[in-house]
Write a protein that holds these residues in place. Structure first.
Motif, mmCIF file in Angstrom:
data_model
loop_
_atom_site.group_PDB
_atom_site.id
_atom_site.type_symbol
_atom_site.label_atom_id
_atom_site.label_comp_id
_atom_site.label_asym_id
_atom_site.label_seq_id
_atom_site.Cartn_x
_atom_site.Cartn_y
_atom_site.Cartn_z
ATOM 1 N N PRO A 162 9.807 4.869 3.823
ATOM 2 C CA PRO A 162 9.688 6.046 2.957
ATOM 3 C C PRO A 162 9.552 5.631 1.502
ATOM 4 O O PRO A 162 9.956 4.529 1.112
ATOM 5 C CB PRO A 162 10.997 6.803 3.208
ATOM 6 N N ASP A 163 8.988 6.522 0.710
ATOM 7 C CA ASP A 163 8.749 6.234 -0.702
ATOM 8 C C ASP A 163 9.898 6.760 -1.566
ATOM 9 O O ASP A 163 9.692 7.585 -2.452
ATOM 10 C CB ASP A 163 7.413 6.844 -1.128
ATOM 11 N N ARG A 212 10.041 10.707 7.939
ATOM 12 C CA ARG A 212 9.234 11.249 9.035
ATOM 13 C C ARG A 212 7.774 10.837 8.884
ATOM 14 O O ARG A 212 7.115 10.448 9.858
ATOM 15 C CB ARG A 212 9.351 12.778 9.061
ATOM 16 N N GLN A 213 7.270 10.902 7.650
ATOM 17 C CA GLN A 213 5.887 10.480 7.404
ATOM 18 C C GLN A 213 5.708 8.992 7.691
ATOM 19 O O GLN A 213 4.687 8.571 8.232
ATOM 20 C CB GLN A 213 5.498 10.783 5.960
ATOM 21 N N ALA A 214 6.711 8.191 7.321
ATOM 22 C CA ALA A 214 6.631 6.754 7.576
ATOM 23 C C ALA A 214 6.603 6.475 9.073
ATOM 24 O O ALA A 214 5.863 5.599 9.544
ATOM 25 C CB ALA A 214 7.818 6.038 6.921
ATOM 26 N N TRP A 215 7.408 7.205 9.827
ATOM 27 C CA TRP A 215 7.431 7.033 11.286
ATOM 28 C C TRP A 215 6.083 7.433 11.885
ATOM 29 O O TRP A 215 5.530 6.723 12.722
ATOM 30 C CB TRP A 215 8.564 7.871 11.874
ATOM 31 N N MET A 236 0.850 -1.187 0.000
ATOM 32 C CA MET A 236 0.000 0.000 0.000
ATOM 33 C C MET A 236 0.885 1.236 0.000
ATOM 34 O O MET A 236 1.843 1.318 0.767
ATOM 35 C CB MET A 236 -0.907 0.029 1.233
ATOM 36 N N LEU A 237 0.583 2.175 -0.876
ATOM 37 C CA LEU A 237 1.240 3.476 -0.839
ATOM 38 C C LEU A 237 0.208 4.486 -0.345
ATOM 39 O O LEU A 237 -0.925 4.509 -0.848
ATOM 40 C CB LEU A 237 1.772 3.888 -2.208
ATOM 41 N N ALA A 238 0.585 5.272 0.644
ATOM 42 C CA ALA A 238 -0.396 6.120 1.299
ATOM 43 C C ALA A 238 0.194 7.464 1.679
ATOM 44 O O ALA A 238 1.393 7.603 1.919
ATOM 45 C CB ALA A 238 -0.922 5.423 2.563
ATOM 46 N N ASN A 239 -0.677 8.453 1.717
ATOM 47 C CA ASN A 239 -0.383 9.724 2.358
ATOM 48 C C ASN A 239 -1.631 10.127 3.140
ATOM 49 O O ASN A 239 -2.549 9.318 3.305
ATOM 50 C CB ASN A 239 0.048 10.786 1.337
ATOM 51 N N VAL A 258 4.108 7.100 1.791
ATOM 52 C CA VAL A 258 4.613 6.072 2.700
ATOM 53 C C VAL A 258 4.235 4.705 2.149
ATOM 54 O O VAL A 258 3.090 4.477 1.753
ATOM 55 C CB VAL A 258 4.025 6.238 4.115
ATOM 56 N N ASN A 259 5.208 3.813 2.127
ATOM 57 C CA ASN A 259 4.974 2.437 1.711
ATOM 58 C C ASN A 259 4.600 1.613 2.946
ATOM 59 O O ASN A 259 5.340 1.606 3.927
ATOM 60 C CB ASN A 259 6.253 1.892 1.064
ATOM 61 N N VAL A 260 3.449 0.941 2.895
ATOM 62 C CA VAL A 260 2.982 0.120 4.008
ATOM 63 C C VAL A 260 2.786 -1.308 3.492
ATOM 64 O O VAL A 260 2.167 -1.508 2.450
ATOM 65 C CB VAL A 260 1.652 0.636 4.594
#
Length: 354
Positions: free
Chosen positions: A318-319, A338-341, A171-174, A305-307
């Motif tokens: 991170p992407d 930072r977004q991934a965290w 999943m790629l997300a923001n 963000v890659n999930v």
């Protein structure tokens, strides 16, 4: 089966990634620029101390203190504001000699060792989730790892002995859009053949179960078609009629809130959550790599963000890649990390509430 965490406040593992890339530097930047807490870095204390010095030299000020943790469970000994670093088994002794900005077998071995160490900590409840800095697929291959990347290595390591690997999805997300892929890294011709009834239905199920684990009671899932205009009733292709539609009906029959197949050129706009525009859906399922990732990446690489869905623990990354051209400069941007965290924190909190 969920593992009971050892600590009342959840801890995240943050893996160093490729030692020859920007992973160590963006971790150091993250520590300088953000309110990081309850996070254990897995990697080489030498490499991370060097990266912290580069970042401090570039930005001015003091470098974050790197505190080597002997036992991952021992949080009481970490000084306030210090970066706790645990060196997992398998790190090469001469890793510091690996040249920056180049593919090196030692960096591949170290990256794999950090992933394996993080999975062990997740399996024993020491950490509630894993955030991974970028590794290099070629270095991983040079190290003799039979996995093309993070996802497959995490999938294999997270599988109990004697059991087949659990199916996972990317999943790629923001903050505005979440997309899950039926197929990932393969040629487009192969991806079309890989869009089967079983693959689509399994993706819907994994997405539904993952979203419920984050705290969404009844996730609203949209499914994109494979062809233009979702096939236009069979005029532009019949995969929607033969494969995707029946998979959606099967998911609905089991009680899931699934809509589609929808036209791929508009479904992402309909799902986007923006100011004054609440999205119609919580997540969109795309049939192939570029169909699903372009809409999210267009909104900004520093926010994506890659999930990995389907793992027994939270995993984000991170992407972006290792950015060898920036390694050693101290100028790499930590925004996506930072977004991934932050997203890992949110997903872990959602799991605790669910």
């Amino acid at each position: 089966m969920a593992v009971q965490p050892l600590f009342k406040e959840p801890v995240l593992a943050l893996t160093m990634g490729d030692a020859c890339g920007i992973g160590p530097e963006i971790i150091a930047r993250l520590w300088l620029d953000s309110d990081i807490r309850r996070t254990l870095v897995l990697g080489s204390p030498q490499i991370l101390s060097r990266a912290a010095a580069w970042v401090a030299n570039t930005r001015g000020g003091n470098a974050p203190e790197v505190f080597e943790v002997q036992h991952p469970e021992d949080w009481d000994r970490v000084p306030e504001g210090a970066m706790p670093v645990w060196a997992p088994p398998g790190l090469p002794d001469d890793l510091i000699q690996a040249p920056l900005g180049q593919v090196d077998v030692r960096a591949g071995r170290a990256a794999a060792a950090c992933i394996r160490g993080a999975v062990r900590l997740a399996q024993t409840g020491v950490v509630a989730g894993i955030v991974t800095a970028p590794l290099h697929k070629e270095a991983l291959a040079l190290a003799g790892e039979p996995y093309p990347g993070h996802t497959e290595l995490l999938q294999a390591e997270g599988t109990p002995p004697g059991q087949p690997p659990a199916p996972v999805r990317m999943m790629l997300a923001n903050d505005e859009l979440k997309t899950v892929l039926v197929t990932i890294h393969m040629a487009l011709r192969q991806a079309i053949d890989a869009v089967t009834f079983e693959a689509v239905l399994e993706t819907i199920r994994i997405t539904h179960d993952s979203a419920r684990s984050w705290g969404l009671v009844r996730p609203r899932i949209a499914v994109a078609g494979l062809n233009p205009h979702a096939g236009e009733g069979g005029l532009f292709g019949d995969e929607e009629l033969r494969i995707i539609g029946p998979a959606i009906e099967a998911a609905r029959a089991s009680g899931m809130d699934v809509t589609g197949p929808l036209a791929p050129d508009t479904v992402f706009m309909r799902a986007r959550h923006a100011v004054g525009h609440p999205g119609e859906f919580d997540v969109v399922i795309a049939m192939y790599h570029d169909q699903g990732l372009i809409p999210v990446k267009y909104m900004g690489l520093d926010h994506g963000v890659n999930v990995t869905l389907g793992l027994p623990f939270v995993r984000t990354s991170p992407d972006h890649g290792t950015a060898f051209d920036l390694a050693g400069t101290g100028r790499a941007d930590p925004s996506s990390l930072r977004q991934a965290w932050r997203m890992a924190r949110q997903l872990v909190a959602g799991r605790q509430r669910a």
